[in-house]
Design a protein around this motif. Structure first.
Motif, PDB file in Angstrom:
ATOM      1  N   THR A 155     -93.102 -25.144 -24.497  1.00 30.54           N
ATOM      2  CA  THR A 155     -93.552 -26.447 -24.000  1.00 30.54           C
ATOM      3  C   THR A 155     -95.070 -26.363 -23.830  1.00 30.54           C
ATOM      4  OG1 THR A 155     -93.456 -25.948 -21.605  1.00 30.54           O
ATOM      5  CG2 THR A 155     -91.396 -26.625 -22.693  1.00 30.54           C
ATOM      6  N   PRO A 156     -95.764 -27.500 -23.691  1.00 31.10           N
ATOM      7  CA  PRO A 156     -97.233 -27.471 -23.608  1.00 31.10           C
ATOM      8  C   PRO A 156     -97.796 -27.113 -22.236  1.00 31.10           C
ATOM      9  CG  PRO A 156     -96.473 -29.731 -23.606  1.00 31.10           C
ATOM     10  CD  PRO A 156     -95.255 -28.880 -23.834  1.00 31.10           C
ATOM     11  N   ASP A 157     -97.070 -26.305 -21.462  1.00 35.86           N
ATOM     12  CA  ASP A 157     -97.611 -25.825 -20.194  1.00 35.86           C
ATOM     13  C   ASP A 157     -98.759 -24.855 -20.480  1.00 35.86           C
ATOM     14  OD1 ASP A 157     -97.157 -25.507 -17.137  1.00 35.86           O
ATOM     15  OD2 ASP A 157     -97.261 -23.446 -17.885  1.00 35.86           O
ATOM     16  N   LYS A 158     -99.884 -25.052 -19.834  1.00 36.33           N
ATOM     17  CA  LYS A 158    -101.072 -24.252 -20.151  1.00 36.33           C
ATOM     18  C   LYS A 158    -101.016 -22.837 -19.594  1.00 36.33           C
ATOM     19  CE  LYS A 158    -104.345 -28.075 -20.759  1.00 36.33           C
ATOM     20  NZ  LYS A 158    -104.462 -27.830 -22.219  1.00 36.33           N
ATOM     21  N   ASN A 159    -100.180 -22.599 -18.594  1.00 32.36           N
ATOM     22  CA  ASN A 159    -100.115 -21.269 -17.995  1.00 32.36           C
ATOM     23  C   ASN A 159     -98.982 -20.412 -18.557  1.00 32.36           C
ATOM     24  OD1 ASN A 159    -102.298 -21.717 -16.122  1.00 32.36           O
ATOM     25  ND2 ASN A 159    -100.907 -23.000 -14.928  1.00 32.36           N
ATOM     26  N   THR A 160     -97.847 -21.023 -18.822  1.00 30.65           N
ATOM     27  CA  THR A 160     -96.694 -20.227 -19.263  1.00 30.65           C
ATOM     28  C   THR A 160     -96.170 -20.622 -20.643  1.00 30.65           C
ATOM     29  OG1 THR A 160     -95.092 -21.732 -18.221  1.00 30.65           O
ATOM     30  CG2 THR A 160     -95.981 -19.943 -16.858  1.00 30.65           C
ATOM     31  N   GLY A 161     -96.715 -21.684 -21.216  1.00 29.90           N
ATOM     32  CA  GLY A 161     -96.258 -22.153 -22.523  1.00 29.90           C
ATOM     33  C   GLY A 161     -97.347 -22.055 -23.569  1.00 29.90           C
ATOM     34  N   ILE A 162     -97.387 -23.042 -24.476  1.00 30.42           N
ATOM     35  CA  ILE A 162     -98.359 -23.008 -25.578  1.00 30.42           C
ATOM     36  C   ILE A 162     -99.411 -24.107 -25.424  1.00 30.42           C
ATOM     37  CG2 ILE A 162     -96.673 -21.987 -27.155  1.00 30.42           C
ATOM     38  CD1 ILE A 162     -96.469 -24.822 -28.457  1.00 30.42           C
ATOM     39  N   ASN A 213     -97.908 -28.887 -38.637  1.00 29.88           N
ATOM     40  CA  ASN A 213     -98.731 -29.759 -37.793  1.00 29.88           C
ATOM     41  C   ASN A 213     -97.884 -30.817 -37.098  1.00 29.88           C
ATOM     42  OD1 ASN A 213    -100.926 -28.296 -38.684  1.00 29.88           O
ATOM     43  ND2 ASN A 213    -101.547 -29.797 -40.223  1.00 29.88           N
ATOM     44  N   ALA A 214     -96.818 -31.266 -37.771  1.00 32.78           N
ATOM     45  CA  ALA A 214     -95.929 -32.251 -37.170  1.00 32.78           C
ATOM     46  C   ALA A 214     -95.153 -31.621 -36.006  1.00 32.78           C
ATOM     47  CB  ALA A 214     -94.951 -32.795 -38.213  1.00 32.78           C
ATOM     48  N   ILE A 215     -94.725 -30.379 -36.166  1.00 32.89           N
ATOM     49  CA  ILE A 215     -94.035 -29.681 -35.077  1.00 32.89           C
ATOM     50  C   ILE A 215     -94.979 -29.547 -33.882  1.00 32.89           C
ATOM     51  CG2 ILE A 215     -93.027 -27.487 -34.340  1.00 32.89           C
ATOM     52  CD1 ILE A 215     -92.039 -27.096 -37.211  1.00 32.89           C
ATOM     53  N   TYR A 216     -96.213 -29.162 -34.167  1.00 30.79           N
ATOM     54  CA  TYR A 216     -97.218 -29.017 -33.107  1.00 30.79           C
ATOM     55  C   TYR A 216     -97.441 -30.343 -32.396  1.00 30.79           C
ATOM     56  CZ  TYR A 216    -101.748 -28.056 -30.905  1.00 30.79           C
ATOM     57  OH  TYR A 216    -102.779 -27.917 -29.995  1.00 30.79           O
ATOM     58  N   ALA A 217     -97.551 -31.424 -33.171  1.00 24.25           N
ATOM     59  CA  ALA A 217     -97.778 -32.752 -32.584  1.00 24.25           C
ATOM     60  C   ALA A 217     -96.613 -33.142 -31.680  1.00 24.25           C
ATOM     61  CB  ALA A 217     -97.968 -33.789 -33.688  1.00 24.25           C
ATOM     62  N   TYR A 218     -95.376 -32.857 -32.131  1.00 25.00           N
ATOM     63  CA  TYR A 218     -94.221 -33.193 -31.301  1.00 25.00           C
ATOM     64  C   TYR A 218     -94.209 -32.374 -30.019  1.00 25.00           C
ATOM     65  CZ  TYR A 218     -89.617 -33.094 -29.311  1.00 25.00           C
ATOM     66  OH  TYR A 218     -88.595 -33.124 -28.397  1.00 25.00           O
ATOM     67  N   LEU A 219     -94.469 -31.072 -30.129  1.00 28.37           N
ATOM     68  CA  LEU A 219     -94.416 -30.212 -28.951  1.00 28.37           C
ATOM     69  C   LEU A 219     -95.413 -30.649 -27.875  1.00 28.37           C
ATOM     70  CD1 LEU A 219     -93.958 -26.666 -30.550  1.00 28.37           C
ATOM     71  CD2 LEU A 219     -92.231 -28.112 -29.456  1.00 28.37           C
ATOM     72  N   GLN A 220     -96.508 -31.268 -28.304  1.00 22.03           N
ATOM     73  CA  GLN A 220     -97.481 -31.757 -27.329  1.00 22.03           C
ATOM     74  C   GLN A 220     -96.946 -32.924 -26.512  1.00 22.03           C
ATOM     75  OE1 GLN A 220    -100.280 -29.783 -26.999  1.00 22.03           O
ATOM     76  NE2 GLN A 220     -99.084 -28.706 -28.558  1.00 22.03           N
ATOM     77  N   THR A 221     -95.875 -33.560 -26.985  1.00 22.27           N
ATOM     78  CA  THR A 221     -95.292 -34.700 -26.266  1.00 22.27           C
ATOM     79  C   THR A 221     -94.163 -34.280 -25.326  1.00 22.27           C
ATOM     80  OG1 THR A 221     -93.523 -35.220 -27.877  1.00 22.27           O
ATOM     81  CG2 THR A 221     -95.739 -36.093 -28.328  1.00 22.27           C
ATOM     82  N   VAL A 222     -93.745 -33.022 -25.426  1.00 24.43           N
ATOM     83  CA  VAL A 222     -92.659 -32.524 -24.573  1.00 24.43           C
ATOM     84  C   VAL A 222     -93.184 -32.289 -23.164  1.00 24.43           C
ATOM     85  CG1 VAL A 222     -91.054 -30.596 -24.207  1.00 24.43           C
ATOM     86  CG2 VAL A 222     -91.493 -31.452 -26.526  1.00 24.43           C
ATOM     87  N   PRO A 223     -92.448 -32.678 -22.138  1.00 21.53           N
ATOM     88  CA  PRO A 223     -92.900 -32.420 -20.759  1.00 21.53           C
ATOM     89  C   PRO A 223     -93.140 -30.926 -20.543  1.00 21.53           C
ATOM     90  CG  PRO A 223     -91.060 -33.945 -20.747  1.00 21.53           C
ATOM     91  CD  PRO A 223     -91.179 -33.438 -22.144  1.00 21.53           C
ATOM     92  N   PRO A 224     -94.331 -30.555 -20.076  1.00 24.23           N
ATOM     93  CA  PRO A 224     -94.616 -29.124 -19.842  1.00 24.23           C
ATOM     94  C   PRO A 224     -93.742 -28.557 -18.734  1.00 24.23           C
ATOM     95  CG  PRO A 224     -96.366 -30.490 -18.951  1.00 24.23           C
ATOM     96  CD  PRO A 224     -95.482 -31.401 -19.741  1.00 24.23           C
ATOM     97  N   LYS A 225     -93.257 -27.346 -18.927  1.00 24.06           N
ATOM     98  CA  LYS A 225     -92.431 -26.673 -17.921  1.00 24.06           C
ATOM     99  C   LYS A 225     -93.040 -25.334 -17.569  1.00 24.06           C
ATOM    100  CE  LYS A 225     -88.270 -28.968 -19.660  1.00 24.06           C
ATOM    101  NZ  LYS A 225     -87.003 -28.810 -20.376  1.00 24.06           N
ATOM    102  N   ASN A 226     -93.267 -25.131 -16.296  1.00 27.30           N
ATOM    103  CA  ASN A 226     -93.837 -23.850 -15.833  1.00 27.30           C
ATOM    104  C   ASN A 226     -92.710 -22.837 -15.742  1.00 27.30           C
ATOM    105  OD1 ASN A 226     -94.702 -21.818 -13.650  1.00 27.30           O
ATOM    106  ND2 ASN A 226     -96.583 -22.863 -14.185  1.00 27.30           N
ATOM    107  N   HIS A 227     -92.568 -22.067 -16.782  1.00 25.41           N
ATOM    108  CA  HIS A 227     -91.491 -21.075 -16.845  1.00 25.41           C
ATOM    109  C   HIS A 227     -92.053 -19.815 -17.490  1.00 25.41           C
ATOM    110  CE1 HIS A 227     -87.325 -19.699 -18.450  1.00 25.41           C
ATOM    111  NE2 HIS A 227     -87.571 -19.192 -17.257  1.00 25.41           N
ATOM    112  N   LYS A 228     -92.377 -18.851 -16.675  1.00 21.90           N
ATOM    113  CA  LYS A 228     -93.003 -17.622 -17.190  1.00 21.90           C
ATOM    114  C   LYS A 228     -91.962 -16.716 -17.798  1.00 21.90           C
ATOM    115  CE  LYS A 228     -96.152 -13.893 -15.930  1.00 21.90           C
ATOM    116  NZ  LYS A 228     -96.961 -13.278 -14.827  1.00 21.90           N
ATOM    117  N   ILE A 229     -92.211 -16.275 -19.014  1.00 17.63           N
ATOM    118  CA  ILE A 229     -91.330 -15.344 -19.713  1.00 17.63           C
ATOM    119  C   ILE A 229     -91.981 -13.979 -19.722  1.00 17.63           C
ATOM    120  CG2 ILE A 229     -90.097 -14.856 -21.853  1.00 17.63           C
ATOM    121  CD1 ILE A 229     -89.231 -17.456 -20.522  1.00 17.63           C
ATOM    122  N   GLU A 230     -91.293 -13.004 -19.156  1.00 18.31           N
ATOM    123  CA  GLU A 230     -91.864 -11.640 -19.109  1.00 18.31           C
ATOM    124  C   GLU A 230     -91.877 -11.039 -20.504  1.00 18.31           C
ATOM    125  OE1 GLU A 230     -93.245 -10.357 -16.613  1.00 18.31           O
ATOM    126  OE2 GLU A 230     -92.614 -11.793 -15.057  1.00 18.31           O
TER     127      GLU A 230
END
Length: 304
Positions: A241-248, A287-304
């Motif tokens: 998801t587009p979360d800046k801390n735990t996602g992309i 690029n279309a996948i990237y564009a779609y992922l930017q519309t997904v609600p960001p989720k703060n979920h840290k993956i070790e």
């Protein structure tokens, strides 16, 4: 009182036995669907088969679609092997299926013999892409040329059968699904995230996937599913998801493309299997996948 307990116990055992034995479903293709072969369909089909099917059916040691063992199935449930997709007369299965049966399998997960194959489900795939997949599978491309071998025979234990019948079911048959509009980049991205199976690996659990409405899946694209590595280790799917801390959320379009096509993360590290798996995708699709992922609600979920 003891008699009631005994009756309940017997009833529970009978229900468990019935559940564990129900491993076949009725198959109805309902149409005489026939794929149309062309150079364009071959090219598109090759991209899709390598992007969608290769994870389970492609053996990279010999560069052929002879199948592999699905190691992520717990041992208590049995052993699962992906089928040989080559044109082997003795062990291959593709040539035993009609085009309509392949279409029905991809749409519902039900094989021609009635078995339910959950990993195969692509109910929202457009007929245009199914046509392309069939075209490639019918071709004589080197990875599909006959290889008379088998990696194993799928066998579910009592526990595996019961679990499958309680949690995994075929989905309704959805024929005649159209491709998303060519000028709708986000819709194309969502279609690819669905049909390339991105949400399968990058959501909460493989057993809670919503195949008909992927974005309603629990933990959609927030990662966390564990996969076994060939060396016996484990790797967890990332939060995409587009979360800046735990996602992309901090990935640029170029960095995202390099990650899923080449397996190189922005910091320079290499992604672990099953990534990268989309080397053959066109830049506009990535690029279309990237564009779609930017519309997904960001989720703060840290993956070790």
């Amino acid at each position: 009182m003891e008699k009631i307990k005994y009756v309940i116990c017997i009833a529970a055992v009978m229900v468990a036995v019935i559940i564990s034995c129900k491993t076949r479903y009725t198959t109805t293709t309902t149409t005489s669907f026939k794929a149309t072969s062309s150079a364009a369909n071959f090219d598109r089909g090759k991209v899709l088969v390598f992007s969608v099917c290769a994870g389970c059916h492609y053996d990279r040691r010999i560069n052929k679609f002879i199948g592999t063992q699905i190691h992520d199935v717990p041992g208590i449930a049995g052993k699962v092997f992906a089928a040989n997709l080559t044109h082997s007369k003795s062990n291959g299965i593709t040539d035993k299926y009609s085009d309509a049966e392949i279409r029905y399998l991809l749409k519902t997960g039900v094989a021609r013999d009635g078995r339910f194959l959950a990993y195969m489900l692509r109910p929202n795939m457009a007929d245009e892409d199914i046509n392309a997949i069939i075209t490639y599978l019918r071709s004589n491309d080197p990875p599909l040329r006959a290889a008379d071998t088998t990696v194993g025979i799928t066998h579910f234990t009592f526990v595996g059968k019961a679990y499958m019948n309680l949690t995994a079911k075929p989905v309704p048959y959805k024929p005649d699904v159209p491709m998303p509009a060519k000028n709708n980049k986000v819709a194309i991205g969502y279609y690819l995230v669905d049909n390339l199976g991105c949400f399968h690996c990058h959501s909460k659990k493989l057993t809670s996937l919503n195949y008909l409405n992927p974005d309603q899946t629990k933990g959609y694209l927030a990662g966390g599913i564990k996969f076994k590595e060939p060396n016996g280790g484990e790797v967890k799917a990332s939060n995409i998801t587009p979360d800046k801390n735990t996602g992309i959320g901090s990935y640029t379009e170029e960095q995202f493309s390099k990650a899923i096509k080449e397996g190189i993360a922005p910091e320079g590290g290499k992604l672990k299997a099953p990534m990268p798996k989309f080397a053959l995708l066109k830049d506009e699709e990535v690029n279309a996948i990237y564009a779609y992922l930017q519309t997904v609600p960001p989720k703060n979920h840290k993956i070790e």
